[in-house]
Structure formats: C-alpha cells, structure tokens
Design a protein around this motif. Sequence first.
Motif, PDB file in Angstrom:
ATOM      1  N   PRO A 104      29.429 -14.428 -20.792  1.00 14.05           N
ATOM      2  CA  PRO A 104      29.314 -13.483 -19.674  1.00 14.05           C
ATOM      3  C   PRO A 104      29.856 -12.090 -19.996  1.00 14.05           C
ATOM      4  O   PRO A 104      29.462 -11.118 -19.345  1.00 14.05           O
ATOM      5  CB  PRO A 104      30.147 -14.147 -18.565  1.00 14.05           C
ATOM      6  CG  PRO A 104      30.253 -15.570 -18.941  1.00 14.05           C
ATOM      7  CD  PRO A 104      30.268 -15.581 -20.434  1.00 14.05           C
ATOM      8  N   ASN A 105      30.765 -11.996 -20.973  1.00 14.50           N
ATOM      9  CA  ASN A 105      31.388 -10.709 -21.304  1.00 14.50           C
ATOM     10  C   ASN A 105      30.500  -9.811 -22.143  1.00 14.50           C
ATOM     11  O   ASN A 105      30.805  -8.628 -22.307  1.00 14.50           O
ATOM     12  CB  ASN A 105      32.687 -10.926 -22.075  1.00 14.50           C
ATOM     13  CG  ASN A 105      33.764 -11.589 -21.252  1.00 14.50           C
ATOM     14  OD1 ASN A 105      33.543 -11.942 -20.104  1.00 14.50           O
ATOM     15  ND2 ASN A 105      34.937 -11.762 -21.839  1.00 14.50           N
ATOM     16  N   ALA A 139      37.398 -12.405 -18.355  1.00 18.29           N
ATOM     17  CA  ALA A 139      36.104 -12.034 -17.781  1.00 18.29           C
ATOM     18  C   ALA A 139      36.254 -11.243 -16.490  1.00 18.29           C
ATOM     19  O   ALA A 139      35.592 -10.210 -16.301  1.00 18.29           O
ATOM     20  CB  ALA A 139      35.272 -13.296 -17.537  1.00 18.29           C
ATOM     21  N   ASN A 140      37.115 -11.713 -15.589  1.00 18.55           N
ATOM     22  CA  ASN A 140      37.184 -11.104 -14.254  1.00 18.55           C
ATOM     23  C   ASN A 140      38.027  -9.841 -14.239  1.00 18.55           C
ATOM     24  O   ASN A 140      37.632  -8.833 -13.627  1.00 18.55           O
ATOM     25  CB  ASN A 140      37.731 -12.102 -13.244  1.00 18.55           C
ATOM     26  CG  ASN A 140      36.963 -13.413 -13.219  1.00 18.55           C
ATOM     27  OD1 ASN A 140      37.517 -14.460 -12.917  1.00 18.55           O
ATOM     28  ND2 ASN A 140      35.685 -13.395 -13.581  1.00 18.55           N
ATOM     29  N   ILE A 145      33.853  -8.853 -14.594  1.00 23.23           N
ATOM     30  CA  ILE A 145      32.815  -9.755 -14.104  1.00 23.23           C
ATOM     31  C   ILE A 145      33.238 -10.321 -12.751  1.00 23.23           C
ATOM     32  O   ILE A 145      34.333 -10.870 -12.616  1.00 23.23           O
ATOM     33  CB  ILE A 145      32.566 -10.907 -15.098  1.00 23.23           C
ATOM     34  CG1 ILE A 145      32.207 -10.364 -16.493  1.00 23.23           C
ATOM     35  CG2 ILE A 145      31.484 -11.856 -14.583  1.00 23.23           C
ATOM     36  CD1 ILE A 145      30.937  -9.564 -16.539  1.00 23.23           C
ATOM     37  N   GLN A 150      30.196 -15.296 -12.623  1.00 19.65           N
ATOM     38  CA  GLN A 150      30.516 -15.574 -14.016  1.00 19.65           C
ATOM     39  C   GLN A 150      29.697 -16.733 -14.588  1.00 19.65           C
ATOM     40  O   GLN A 150      29.104 -16.622 -15.662  1.00 19.65           O
ATOM     41  CB  GLN A 150      32.009 -15.866 -14.161  1.00 19.65           C
ATOM     42  CG  GLN A 150      32.461 -16.011 -15.609  1.00 19.65           C
ATOM     43  CD  GLN A 150      33.966 -16.110 -15.723  1.00 19.65           C
ATOM     44  OE1 GLN A 150      34.695 -15.844 -14.772  1.00 19.65           O
ATOM     45  NE2 GLN A 150      34.444 -16.501 -16.889  1.00 19.65           N
ATOM     46  N   TYR A 154      26.615 -16.797 -17.295  1.00 23.89           N
ATOM     47  CA  TYR A 154      26.738 -17.654 -18.470  1.00 23.89           C
ATOM     48  C   TYR A 154      25.437 -18.421 -18.719  1.00 23.89           C
ATOM     49  O   TYR A 154      24.926 -18.459 -19.841  1.00 23.89           O
ATOM     50  CB  TYR A 154      27.901 -18.618 -18.267  1.00 23.89           C
ATOM     51  CG  TYR A 154      28.081 -19.643 -19.363  1.00 23.89           C
ATOM     52  CD1 TYR A 154      28.793 -19.333 -20.519  1.00 23.89           C
ATOM     53  CD2 TYR A 154      27.552 -20.921 -19.241  1.00 23.89           C
ATOM     54  CE1 TYR A 154      28.958 -20.265 -21.528  1.00 23.89           C
ATOM     55  CE2 TYR A 154      27.711 -21.856 -20.243  1.00 23.89           C
ATOM     56  CZ  TYR A 154      28.420 -21.533 -21.385  1.00 23.89           C
ATOM     57  OH  TYR A 154      28.572 -22.469 -22.381  1.00 23.89           O
ATOM     58  N   HIS A 294      36.320 -18.315  -9.688  1.00 29.58           N
ATOM     59  CA  HIS A 294      36.088 -18.532 -11.122  1.00 29.58           C
ATOM     60  C   HIS A 294      35.472 -19.900 -11.370  1.00 29.58           C
ATOM     61  O   HIS A 294      34.579 -20.046 -12.202  1.00 29.58           O
ATOM     62  CB  HIS A 294      37.419 -18.391 -11.872  1.00 29.58           C
ATOM     63  CG  HIS A 294      37.351 -18.783 -13.317  1.00 29.58           C
ATOM     64  ND1 HIS A 294      36.685 -18.033 -14.256  1.00 29.58           N
ATOM     65  CD2 HIS A 294      37.845 -19.851 -13.980  1.00 29.58           C
ATOM     66  CE1 HIS A 294      36.783 -18.611 -15.433  1.00 29.58           C
ATOM     67  NE2 HIS A 294      37.478 -19.721 -15.295  1.00 29.58           N
TER      68      HIS A 294
END
Length: 421
Positions: A104-105, A139-140, A145, A150, A154, A294
């Motif tokens: 996701p990043n 990520a967050n 994200i 997320q 993905y 998450h």
Amino acid sequence: MKVSMFHLMPLRDLPADFEQRHRSVWVDVPWHELTTPERVGRFYNQSLDELIYAARCGIDGVCVNEHHQNAYGMMPSPNLMGAILARQTAELDVACIQLGATLPNTQPPIRIAEEYAMLDCISGGRIVAGMPLGTPFDANYCYGITPLEQRERYYEAHDLILKAWREREPFAWNGKYTQLPMVNLWPRPMQDPHPPIWVPGSGSLSTWEFTARHDYCYCFLSYHGIRFGKSVMDKFWEFSARNGHDANPYRTGFLQLVAVAETDEQAERDYYEHIRYFYDKTQHVAPEFTPPGHQDYRSMVNTIRNQVSQVNSVRSRIPQFKFKDFVDNQLVIAGSPATVREQLAESVRQLRVGNLMVLLQIGSMPHELTLKNIRLFCSEVLPHLRGIWDDEGWENRWWPQRLRGARNAPAAPAQPGWVGA
C-alpha cells in the motif's frame, strides 16, 4: 527445513533513558537528538556484513524488510539492501528474501514488480517476494494511507503486480487507486512466472484467508514467544484444514529471537543486556500510533477474542523479566548450542513450521558479538534442524526452485570486516 537470518537493522545505541524521555521509538522519534548519518552508515554496513557472513556460514536465506521513521528497523527501502545482498552472495546458494516492499505504501505499485524482477535477475533466480500489508505506524502515519483503505489498496496492488509478471502483452490498468495507460514490465523475473510469495502477518484472519486463497506462504512475525505463537499457529492450521489445504509445514514461516553461546551461563552474560534493550527500547511504541480501521472488523474480532489477553499478559510482565524469564517464556531461545538446538527443534515441530527465520542480531548487540552468534548458530545448531520434516516427504513450493535441494553448509569463514568500521 529452511532457516533464514532475519535482520531489522536497528539503531544499536539509543541512550539508557530513551524510553523515559521519549514517548515512542516510531513515527516522531527525534533524529537530530539521537544519532548521525555517520553512525547509521556504520550500522548499515555492519548489518550487511552480518547477513553476508551468515550466507557464507551456510544459512539458507537472508531477510530484509521495510519500515519508516523509526529506530527499531532502519530500512525504508529494503530493495536497496536486497540489491547489495543479491550481488554479494552471487556465488552462494542462498535465498534473498524481500519481506519486503510494503504494497500500500508504494505508488504506483508496479515499481515493486519491476524491482523484484531486477533483484531476481541480479541474483540468478534466488528471490523470495514478500508482500506485506504494512504496520499502521508506517502506512497510516508515516505514509498517510487512510486506515480503512489500507487493505483494499493492498489487494489492488497485489493483483496489478501479479498481472504484470504474468501477462505477455502490454495492458492498461484502471484500478480504484492506480491508473496506468500501459503496463509492459521490463525486466521480467528469472523465476517463471514469478518468485515464490511470502505474506508476513501477526495473526489477522483476513491475512490467513488471503494467503490460503492464493496458496502463498504465511509468515507469523511475533516477539511474544513460542507459547503465544503456538496458540496462533494452531488456529492457522485449523483454518487451513477447514479450507481444504494440506498440512505441508512449508506453507508457514515463523520468526524467533535466538542467542547462542558456549554455555547457558555465558549466554546470559553475553546477551541479556541486548535482549533487555530490544524489549525496552525498540518495542516502545505510543499506542496512539495504532489507529482504528487498520484491521477489518472480522480480523479485529478474531484478534480480540483469541490474542489480546495473551499478548497483554506477556507485555505486562516483560518490564520485570530477568534473563531466565525471557528464556522460560520462550520469547528468546538462548543458551548453549545443545540447549538452543533442542528447544528450537521442539518449537518447530510444535508450530509445524517449515521456514524458520531467526533474529541473530538483537537490539544493541554489537557487531563482533553478532558474528559470534551467527557462527555458533550456523555451525552448532543449523545442521541439526535441516532434516526435521524430511521423513514426511513434503515439497517446499515456497522456496526458489533452484535452491530447493539440500544445502551443504560450508565451514565458517574468517569474520568479515568493513573498511569504515
């Protein structure tokens, strides 16, 4: 049985009062107060030397991973490290396990398909492609994200990467999060159609379902010991059986902290302060950096019902742990070679794990002591683990094909040195 060295590349010299002065080792940890580029550069090179030394000592694989804005694991780009390892281990039959670039990043995620393909070509077909969802801290908070997006990001990134590896003709991609007018992957992986895929996780039901649906290797990453690990892995195997999957131990991986010395008593003298550093400092994360959303709802319910009470019970006692407590609770398997190989072999059988990852550089452990740990593990423990599952006749379909045969561990080489040390 395949055994790999996992490395976090942590900052090894946080001040003694770090956890009293700072609220978290992640996200907002102050760089200018705690370290310098020169010191971090030295730790990077020592960490690479340690992984290469393990490969030369006969370890089956070397693992790197991705994290951001923290002193726990300083690898924002695991593929940079993977490129060095792929080239420097060219003459060795060792897997290069990218565990890995966080899907996701990475935008657009096609970059992961390209870089993994590059690494597979450089290594001669020795890459394992890790596909992590990523921590909420990374990520967050660090990469912005939205938590509820997320996992959806993905899944879309995964589908794009797999299609890019498999399709023989250019195609357009019009996803919710990524739109590309022309996908025509150059280069392609050496492994056809792609490297084996491992998915790291911490017990999420959705991750189990994803790995089962795609027949990937599920890797449980936990620092809470074998007993907690067994409770999670037992449920994973129950889930797998209900969904029609066989009991092949190679469809799973497990991460374990390991410290080997000449005797049990010497292990305490050598390693206790570094184990203490690992749990006191590198696990010091502010709770507000784990936002709601998450985990999806079903996974969150499963985690609360089956894991939270056990984890909290262990965490609440760790500040009072002595060396014996870490060992007795199997957060760390430590001691003489005989002690370590007996406990590791028993644990592997209990967990039914075919891909073991060992953390041999722990916390503040200095370079020379890490090399000692690697040398003793590879010469005195590793040979006793290799044949654990041989009598059951399973194939490790989640390992690079050219490396699936038995590996004869060479004698430990002279310790490596880095000119900048």
